[in-house]
Design a protein around this motif. Sequence first.
Motif, PDB file in Angstrom:
ATOM      1  N   GLU A 270      35.378  28.444   1.140  1.00 44.03           N
ATOM      2  CA  GLU A 270      35.147  28.721  -0.167  1.00 44.03           C
ATOM      3  C   GLU A 270      36.358  27.773  -0.996  1.00 44.03           C
ATOM      4  O   GLU A 270      37.091  27.124  -0.266  1.00 44.03           O
ATOM      5  N   LYS A 271      36.170  27.257  -2.231  1.00 46.36           N
ATOM      6  CA  LYS A 271      36.839  26.361  -2.942  1.00 46.36           C
ATOM      7  C   LYS A 271      38.077  26.966  -3.236  1.00 46.36           C
ATOM      8  O   LYS A 271      38.036  28.191  -3.597  1.00 46.36           O
ATOM      9  N   ILE A 399      32.570  22.428   1.148  1.00 40.62           N
ATOM     10  CA  ILE A 399      32.536  23.967   1.196  1.00 40.62           C
ATOM     11  C   ILE A 399      31.189  24.445   1.469  1.00 40.62           C
ATOM     12  O   ILE A 399      30.145  23.943   1.314  1.00 40.62           O
ATOM     13  N   THR A 401      28.656  27.329   1.456  1.00 37.78           N
ATOM     14  CA  THR A 401      27.976  28.089   0.578  1.00 37.78           C
ATOM     15  C   THR A 401      26.835  28.865   1.204  1.00 37.78           C
ATOM     16  O   THR A 401      26.237  28.340   2.135  1.00 37.78           O
ATOM     17  N   GLN A 402      26.367  29.618   0.406  1.00 37.80           N
ATOM     18  CA  GLN A 402      25.007  30.393   0.839  1.00 37.80           C
ATOM     19  C   GLN A 402      23.971  29.434   0.540  1.00 37.80           C
ATOM     20  O   GLN A 402      23.036  29.373   1.517  1.00 37.80           O
ATOM     21  N   GLU A 403      23.894  28.492  -0.219  1.00 38.18           N
ATOM     22  CA  GLU A 403      23.056  27.622  -0.580  1.00 38.18           C
ATOM     23  C   GLU A 403      22.775  26.550   0.344  1.00 38.18           C
ATOM     24  O   GLU A 403      21.581  26.000   0.770  1.00 38.18           O
TER      25      GLU A 403
END
Length: 434
Positions: A270-271, A399, A401-403
Amino acid sequence: MKSPNSAIMQSIEELNYRVTIGDVATKSGLDVKFVQQELLNIAAETNGNLQVAETGDIAYLFAPNFRSILRNKYWQLRWQKWLQKAWRIIFYLIRISFGILLVSSIILMLIAIVIIVLAINSKSDDDNNNSNSGRQRGGFFFLPRFWFTPDIFWIFTPNYQQRRYQRQQSNSSENELNFLESIYSFLFGDGNPNPNFEEKRWQGITTIIENNNGAIIAEQLAPYLDNIDIYNERDEGYILPVLIRFNGYPQVSEKGEIIYYFPELQVKAEKREKIAVSSYLKENLWQFSLATSTQKIWAIALGAVNIVLALVLGSLLTPEIAQEIGGLILFVDFLYPLLLTYGISYLTIPLIRYFWLQKRNNQVNKRNYQREERANLLTSNQELELKINYAQEFANQTIITQENLAYSTEKDLLDQELEQRDKIDEQWRKRLDN
């Protein structure tokens, strides 16, 4: 089987149980390869999940109770927790034993001197027995009043290490050493003022790398390194341990300047915001003692009383007197070499330690000065500023991410393919168009 690394487990908890190799390596300062292996082992033992991004980077997802799961599997972790508690109590008992030994030595020698004087005087004048007995009784009132200091109710608390940290952070009288602790502190000091120094060094280095998005120049890390000399300073050979530890790569600019980037430290779960870090690695000076001035004066005074009593006892104590009186005096005669040795050592050990600390602190000041000079060079050299700007061309932060996930062990593979059907079709269309 070896138990998991405690620093890695702590890093997982502090990073909210979803981490990358770079996250944990940055947080703990540990070797990247070691971190990777440990994360895989912990994930396997606790049924953790792997999240693979489209770029091939991996994030590790752990259950909040993963430490409990490991504790049930590894007896070493259970024993480690118990041994830490036991050692705190044992170490505290060792510390206070020196104060108890000092007071016991003074009381024992004082009693022995009074008994010997009474025995000698009884031979010449029986009338002196009453007056000498009165002095003997009076001698017992001073020491108990000295012994029962105002902090007697917490004098035997074993959480010394926690209170020592509080004392270093605060000058409040509530955090002062008690009498027994001050004796040990006067004799042997209060331990290393720079605990986990190497861990702090590597954590500082990884923080600098993270704040610069994984791309730095050697001079930025120089204030945190001590392996710099006239031979490796020009060719920047001193940064090799950092490159090996965190899988870094050099890159040469058109002007022949070298920058270094660390791909694995550029991948985050995460950022994360930039973390404040000191401009250079600073060592704390070694303190002679955390005891107050009053406690040090008492410690010296008691040591002087102890050695004077030992010398007086030695002048009075003879084998003939010991055999004649017997009992306690015979026991004291047996212990006298130890009592005298303790009395001498009690004053000589702190004296030797004082001069040794002066020399050691000179070395600490020298290292701190050298690191500070390297840090100042960064702000005063325009060429280095240009070099840092060039390094930022290689700065990057990926990062997960889920995307952008391509696969996760949380779900069945078939379900994931169905969920990402549109994305897969779009990728095939782009390939066909190309």
